[in-house]
Structure formats: structure tokens, C-alpha cells
Design an enzyme around this catalytic site. Structure first.
Site, PDB file in Angstrom:
ATOM      1  N   LYS A 132      35.854  34.293  37.367  1.00  0.00           N
ATOM      2  CA  LYS A 132      37.057  33.635  36.864  1.00  0.00           C
ATOM      3  C   LYS A 132      36.968  32.126  37.103  1.00  0.00           C
ATOM      4  O   LYS A 132      37.302  31.330  36.225  1.00  0.00           O
ATOM      5  CB  LYS A 132      38.307  34.219  37.548  1.00  0.00           C
ATOM      6  N   ASP A 148      48.990  37.440  35.244  1.00  0.00           N
ATOM      7  CA  ASP A 148      48.557  38.816  34.978  1.00  0.00           C
ATOM      8  C   ASP A 148      49.585  39.589  34.144  1.00  0.00           C
ATOM      9  O   ASP A 148      49.261  40.638  33.589  1.00  0.00           O
ATOM     10  CB  ASP A 148      48.385  39.579  36.303  1.00  0.00           C
ATOM     11  N   GLN A 204      44.500  38.810  43.380  1.00  0.00           N
ATOM     12  CA  GLN A 204      43.464  39.777  43.027  1.00  0.00           C
ATOM     13  C   GLN A 204      43.781  41.136  43.656  1.00  0.00           C
ATOM     14  O   GLN A 204      44.085  41.223  44.853  1.00  0.00           O
ATOM     15  CB  GLN A 204      42.093  39.259  43.502  1.00  0.00           C
TER      16      GLN A 204
HETATM   17  N1  GUN Z   1      41.744  43.906  39.750  1.00  0.00           N
HETATM   18  C1  GUN Z   1      41.161  44.550  38.717  1.00  0.00           C
HETATM   19  N2  GUN Z   1      41.623  44.074  37.540  1.00  0.00           N
HETATM   20  C2  GUN Z   1      42.524  43.125  37.838  1.00  0.00           C
HETATM   21  C3  GUN Z   1      43.341  42.273  37.042  1.00  0.00           C
HETATM   22  O1  GUN Z   1      43.346  42.305  35.811  1.00  0.00           O
HETATM   23  N3  GUN Z   1      44.130  41.410  37.735  1.00  0.00           N
HETATM   24  C4  GUN Z   1      44.167  41.370  39.090  1.00  0.00           C
HETATM   25  N4  GUN Z   1      44.991  40.510  39.660  1.00  0.00           N
HETATM   26  N5  GUN Z   1      43.423  42.134  39.852  1.00  0.00           N
HETATM   27  C5  GUN Z   1      42.609  43.011  39.225  1.00  0.00           C
END
Ligand code: GUN
Length: 282
Positions: A52, A119, A96
Site C-alpha cells: 500500500k 475502507d 489493518q
Molecule cells: N485485511 C485484509 N483485507 C483488508 C482490507 O481490505 N482492509 C483492511 N483494513 N484490512 C484488511
């Protein structure tokens, strides 16, 4: 059979996005700012967060990662979120997942301000999506939708989603319903999964079971989106990443399939970046 190349689509969309961010930067003299909060040392999460950061930099988004110990208290994590909510230099916040067991994820997700919830997992954002009035759409569902939209018209299509997670299956079912698809949201307790899949134009697999979907489940010329990321050992004991669909097995039958890796993953990251820009403009 055609490969639904998420990597290429994401690259093109990221290029377009970076141009928009450049002109935003020229006009306002600042870059969009994504704040990522990473708790603990889950190896997969570390890799996702690194990706990211790298992709954000490529499109001109500033990213900051706050790393917290796996033993951080829920209260201290909530304090960090409160500070980020109040910090006007931060446009979007991502915590996360998964979080350690002693932390209530729902409480954490709902603490993120709706103005910064990149998200789209906040219960208000999920509610708005369910009502067909979305603000921020969760990144993986949005990435799946953009891939489908690039090859077909969803109206009236029969879609089966395997997996009812809050991150993928549920929000994706709302999104595709809003786009006039006929959606079945199947899960581990569903009966007759095979026949449900066989009668579907589109199969979206998000269950976390390696190579689960076989050709006997797939209608001729179906479209498959594979959301799975599973690490397995091959015959020689080498670790490799496979999806929830047995790619080699189904490949002759389908009209389109997204590969793993190189399918949904890059599109999810693109949507994280485009959501950050959306929140920045708002
Ligand atoms: N863990 C796995 N996929 C995601 C996601 O799309 N967002 C977040 N914050 N954590 C994750």
C-alpha cells in the site's frame, strides 16, 4: 478464455488517478494523506501494508504508517484513532485487519470518523451502501465490481458470491444488487452449492479455501472473479499463492477469469488509493 488482468487494469486506473492527484496538488499545494495503523507483526499484514505504501507513493499520495505493538491496549489504539480523526493533515485512515484477539475490531472500525473511513467498513458506511446511497465503498468489493464492469453489463446477470465476510461478501452483495445483478450470497452453511454455482453467470469466490471451485461447478462461458489469497506448498515443498478457484481445472470452461496473483489484489489497492482521493476532495 480470457484473463481478467487486474494488474493491467489497476495500472491504467492508477495512471489516470495520478494525473488527477497532480492537478489537485497544483491547485491546493498539498498531497492526499493516507494514514495506516498496523498492530502487531502478522507477516501477511506487513506485506499488504508495504504494498500500500509503495503504490500510494507511485500515484502521489503521502502515506504514514503507525506501527503499534501486538500488546497495545484497546484504549491506546482508540486514542491513536481519535488523534488521527482530529488531525487535519490526515485525509483517510485504515486500520489493518485482523487485529489481535484482545481488541474489539467492531469498536475500532466504528471509531474511525466517517469522513476518513477509507475502507468503508464503518457501520454507517456499510448501512449507506446497503441502502443504495454509498459514500465510501469497501476496496475489495469495489475492485471486483470495476473488473466486472470492464467486461460486461451486470444488469440481470446471475451472480453467486461464495463467502459472507464483512470485508468482501456482504458489501459486494449490496454493491452488485445496487447495480441490478441478481445476487446469491452463499456461505459455509449453504446447501447445494454446486448447483447454485452451475446456474450462475458469474462466480465470485471469497472463502479462503485453496482451489475449492472445480470445473464441475462452473457453467460453460461463466465469468470468475477469484478473491482468494491462499499460501500452499506445492509437490516440491515450495510455497506458492493460489486462489479459491482451481484455475487450471476451470480454465477451458470459462469466458473470463481473474488470476491469483495479478487479479483482485492490485484492484483492491487501486480502490484504496481512489477512495483516499475521494475523501480528500470531500
Ligand atoms: N485485511 C485484509 N483485507 C483488508 C482490507 O481490505 N482492509 C483492511 N483494513 N484490512 C484488511
Amino acid at each position: 478464455m480470457k484473463i481478467l488482468d487486474g494488474k493491467l487494469l489497476a495500472k491504467n486506473l492508477n495512471n489516470e488517478l495520478s494525473k488527477k492527484i497532480l492537478s489537485y496538488n497544483k491547485e491546493y499545494g498539498r498531497r492526499p494523506h493516507l494514514l495506516v495503523i498496523l498492530v502487531g507483526d502478522n507477516p501477511a499484514s506487513q506485506v499488504y501494508v508495504k504494498n500500500k505504501e509503495k503504490k500510494a507513493a507511485e500515484v502521489g499520495i503521502k502515506s504514514t504508517v503507525i506501527r503499534l505493538s501486538k500488546n497495545v491496549s484497546e484504549n491506546n489504539l482508540l486514542k491513536v484513532i481519535d488523534e488521527a480523526n482530529a488531525n487535519i493533515s490526515v485525509d483517510s485512515i485504515l486500520v489493518q485487519l485482523p487485529l489481535p484477539n484482545h481488541i474489539n475490531s467492531n469498536k475500532v472500525i466504528d471509531r474511525i470518523s466517517i469522513e476518513k473511513d477509507v475502507d468503508g467498513f464503518n457501520s454507517k458506511n456499510i448501512g449507506l451502501l446497503a441502502l443504495g446511497r454509498p459514500k465510501v465503498i469497501p476496496c475489495t468489493p469495489l475492485g471486483c465490481y470495476k473488473m466486472l464492469e470492464s467486461i460486461l453489463d451486470l444488469e440481470g446477470k446471475k451472480v453467486i458470491i461464495l463467502g459472507r465476510s464483512n470485508i468482501v461478501g456482504k458489501p459486494l452483495s449490496f454493491l452488485l444488487t445496487n447495480k441490478n445483478a441478481t445476487v446469491t450470497l452463499a456461505h459455509s452453511k449453504s446447501k447445494n452449492l454446486q448447483s447454485l454455482c452451475l446456474s450462475s453467470d458469474i462466480i465470485i469466490a471469497a472463502i479462503g479455501k485453496p482451489n475449492f471451485v472445480k470445473k464441475e461447478w462452473v457453467k460453460e462461458n461463466a465469468v470468475i472473479i477469484d478473491v482468494g489469497i491462499n499460501v500452499i506448498e506445492d509437490k516440491n515443498g515450495l510455497r506458492k499463492i493460489v486462489g479459491d478457484v482451481d484455475y487450471e481445472d476451470v480454465i477451458k470452461k470459462v469466458s473470463f477469469i481473474s488470476p491469483v496473483p495479478g487479479g483482485v489484489g492490485p484492484m483492491t489497492i487501486h480502490c484504496l488509493l481512489s477512495n483516499t482521493f475521494l475523501l480528500t476532495k470531500n
